[in-house]
Design an enzyme around this catalytic site. Structure first.
Site, PDB file in Angstrom:
ATOM      1  CG  ASP A  65      32.603  41.967  37.186  1.00 60.08           C
ATOM      2  OD1 ASP A  65      32.102  42.933  36.567  1.00 60.08           O
ATOM      3  OD2 ASP A  65      33.823  41.755  37.217  1.00 60.08           O
ATOM      4  CG  ASP A 120      34.709  35.883  44.207  1.00 55.32           C
ATOM      5  OD1 ASP A 120      34.050  36.539  43.376  1.00 55.32           O
ATOM      6  OD2 ASP A 120      35.820  36.247  44.633  1.00 55.32           O
ATOM      7  CD  GLU A 154      33.572  42.446  44.066  1.00 54.73           C
ATOM      8  OE1 GLU A 154      34.741  42.876  44.071  1.00 54.73           O
ATOM      9  OE2 GLU A 154      33.271  41.339  43.582  1.00 54.73           O
ATOM     10  CD  GLU A 170      39.687  42.393  45.213  1.00 49.71           C
ATOM     11  OE1 GLU A 170      40.481  41.483  44.930  1.00 49.71           O
ATOM     12  OE2 GLU A 170      38.450  42.245  45.199  1.00 49.71           O
TER      13      GLU A 170
END
Length: 650
Positions: free
Chosen positions: A198, A416, A465, A471
């Protein structure tokens, strides 16, 4: 008479020949600037062929990077090195690619060379500046193996970078890997992020040789005696595989490792660019090199693409807020009150979709989202919605969702959990990019790859992202001060700053959190705070009201990765300032290098009882002094001063 004519004729002939030679010389200077370097390098003692490629601006040649490609006469192997002002940027590093049909990394012989000037101008929808100019020299070197397998090595050089790619003809078979690597001096400073699917690893500082054995993100920053160099990639599509860097501790070598053991190909192939963004730290920070390398926009009419600030409700209200139409309307009301153009509905509303029968032609009527979109539209607020990649995975799912969201009036999608840079997922990106463009949906990718030029080719991609963002509860102040020089260099970054309510869960101060909204660029700048946290910090809230999400220019005012980052971004006639720091409290001294004349500068800093605003009139080039708390920062705005002006806010 005849003899007189004969005596006079050589003068105009000589003039014509002289003009022709001058014209040819000028042409050669533009289209083939490195021919002379080849002979000079060969005579300097290098065996085999050596080619040199640098940018077109001869006046700035001493400050621009220069690539040298060498073909070893004995082994037939290629290497590439980069220097700047005759100082090391990248040491000689292997170049090559291996396919099913041929090993194109050894036993090569040179065939021919072709040069051209790449000169383009384009306008972006987001990023460090909207108007872009591209000026590069391109050299294409053709090689063959003893079995007549052929390929081209294409090198580009500009004022702020060097890049290369492989171009293969049809019939080469699948790609089995690259021998490409980057050799750095062992003592070069290195800022590296451990690779994650990610791309959310933290950046830490090592030297090139002391970094632990492992895999790292291909966006890696190094400092050598030639300046700073950010390794990157551009023009990555489903035709290939994503790259990461493989490193063995004790060496300065970083090898290209592909996400796939085998890259399936059909026909000709142009691999992604292996890019080196190079210069002083200010040059690297404001560079758009990876965008400049990418193909031109595939969106003919981009008028519907509008960057903006966003009230993001996930950290503000969580899934419960996403399941409540009443709560979402309240967030829309707040966004409208603040004149923030968008509100993002995150996970929660969408999980109810598991109960929908999408084979029923009326299935869309089960959602309250159309009502929210209409409610928001009446108040001048656009809606962005979260959706899981798995529910856009097939052509049938995309044919259900994308037209429906467009018909409802949704402005964009936050997609996502892709969590892969393997070829099949990159082919999915190709499909979703075409689909969102066709249905006028802006895009925010999470759990995703990093930009790699995608925002030039598909300008509806407003942000991605690919970062350890707001977060995360494990971020450090050093990580926050490294991001402007690493991840955010290559494209918009959805860090989601502004989470003021997360006191104790973030490593920085309130003023630094305000500063992040400028220091970090994002075409959809999503504010992560709660309405209550904004209202108890009116100075922060009012500053956020002023923030645009598209910039006319970007400059680094002060910085050192891991220690401090102060950026200035211009929108129209105003400059916005964002500064973040790691370490002990200090008085920051920042040069106001935004232009001559007198400026009204309004800054927000941390005080003993909350945020404090200061105003002062300075001249361009003066030093701004700001008291910064430990792991703190500041935000500001500057505008041209004239008598009677009391604020830059509008």
């Amino acid at each position: 008479m005849t003899s007189q004519l004969r005596k006079r004729s050589p003068r105009p002939l000589r003039s014509a020949v002289a003009a022709l030679c001058a014209g040819l010389a000028a042409t050669l200077c533009i289209t083939a600037p490195a021919w002379a370097d080849q002979d000079a390098d060969r005579n300097a003692g290098h065996p085999g062929h050596v080619w040199s490629v640098s940018g077109p601006d001869r006046a700035a040649a001493a400050h621009e990077p220069r690539a040298r490609v060498s073909l070893d006469a004995t082994t037939g192997t290629l290497s590439l090195s980069v220097t700047r002002a005759d100082r090391t940027v990248i040491e000689p590093s292997p170049v090559g690619i291996v396919t099913e049909q041929a090993d194109l990394s050894k036993d090569l012989r040179f065939l021919h060379r072709k040069d051209r000037l790449v000169k383009e101008r384009y306008r972006a929808k987001s990023g460090k500046r909207l108007d872009r100019r591209v000026l590069m020299n391109e050299t294409r070197l053709s090689f063959a193996t003893p079995t007549e397998a052929r390929f081209d090595l294409v090198i580009r050089a500009s004022a702020d970078g060097v890049a290369y790619r492989y171009v293969l003809p049809a019939g080469h078979g699948d790609v089995l890997g690259e021998t490409s690597a980057f050799n750095l001096p062992p003592d070069a400073s290195a800022w590296l992020g451990t690779y994650r699917v990610d791309n959310e690893g933290q950046f830490n500082q090592y030297t090139a040789a002391t970094a632990p054995t492992g895999e790292y993100s291909d966006q890696a920053l190094f400092a050598t005696d030639g300046g700073y160099t950010l390794l990157a990639e551009s023009d990555l599509t489903g035709a290939y595989s994503g790259a990461r860097l493989a490193h063995t501790q004790g060496t300065g070598t970083y090898r290209i490792k592909l996400a796939d053991d085998r890259v399936h190909t059909d026909g000709t192939l142009a691999t992604p660019w292996r890019a080196m963004v190079t210069g002083d730290l200010a040059t690297v920070t404001r560079s758009t090199f990876t965008d400049d390398l990418a193909p031109a926009s595939k969106v003919a009419d981009a008028s519907w693409i509008r960057p903006g600030t966003v009230l993001w409700t996930w950290l503000a209200g969580g899934r419960e807020a996403g399941q409540s139409l009443t709560a979402q309307k309240a967030y829309v009301d707040y966004a409208a009150q603040r004149h923030w153009p968008y509100e993002a509905v995150d996970a929660g509303w969408y999980f109810k979709a598991d109960e929908w029968d999408t084979t029923d032609p009326n299935w869309q009527t089960d959602s309250w989202l159309p009502e929210l979109v209409d409610y928001a539209h009446a108040k001048g607020v656009g809606i962005i919605v979260w959706i899981h990649q798995r529910d856009l995975d097939t052509p049938e799912e995309r044919a259900q969702w994308l037209p429906t969201l467009e018909r409802w009036g949704v402005k964009g999608v936050k997609i996502d959990f892709m969590n892969s840079e393997a070829q099949p997922m990159l082919q999915w990106y190709d499909a979703i990019l075409r689909g969102t463009a066709a249905h006028h949906l802006m895009v925010d990718f999470h759990g995703s790859t990093i930009p790699k030029g995608i925002q030039r080719t598909w300008p509806q991609v407003m942000t991605l992202e690919g970062v350890g963002g707001e977060e995360k509860r494990t971020n450090t102040a050093a990580h926050l001060t490294t991001l402007p020089f690493t991840r955010n260099v290559i494209g918009s970054m959805d860090f989601t700053p502004g989470g003021f309510q997360r006191v104790g869960q973030r490593p920085n101060s309130d003023a630094a959190e305000v500063g992040l909204t400028v220091a970090y660029e994002s075409g959809l700048q999503m504010f992560a705070g709660t309405p209550e946290s904004y209202d108890t910090r009116p100075l922060a809230r009012d500053f956020l009201d002023q923030i645009p999400a598209a910039w006319d220019d970007t400059r680094l005012l002060a910085g050192q990765p891991g220690q401090e980052a102060v950026l200035a971004r211009r929108s129209g006639d105003r400059w916005f300032l964002g500064g973040v720091y790691a370490g002990a409290a200090r008085t920051a001294e920042v040069p106001l290098t935004i232009g001559p004349g007198r400026w009204l500068v309004e800054t927000i800093r941390d005080g003993s009882e909350g945020l404090v605003q200061d105003r002062q009139v300075l001249r361009g080039g003066d030093t701004i002094g700001v008291d910064v708390v430990a792991n703190g920062g500041f935000a500001g705005v500057a505008c041209r001063w004239h008598p009677g002006l009391t604020t830059c806010y509008r």
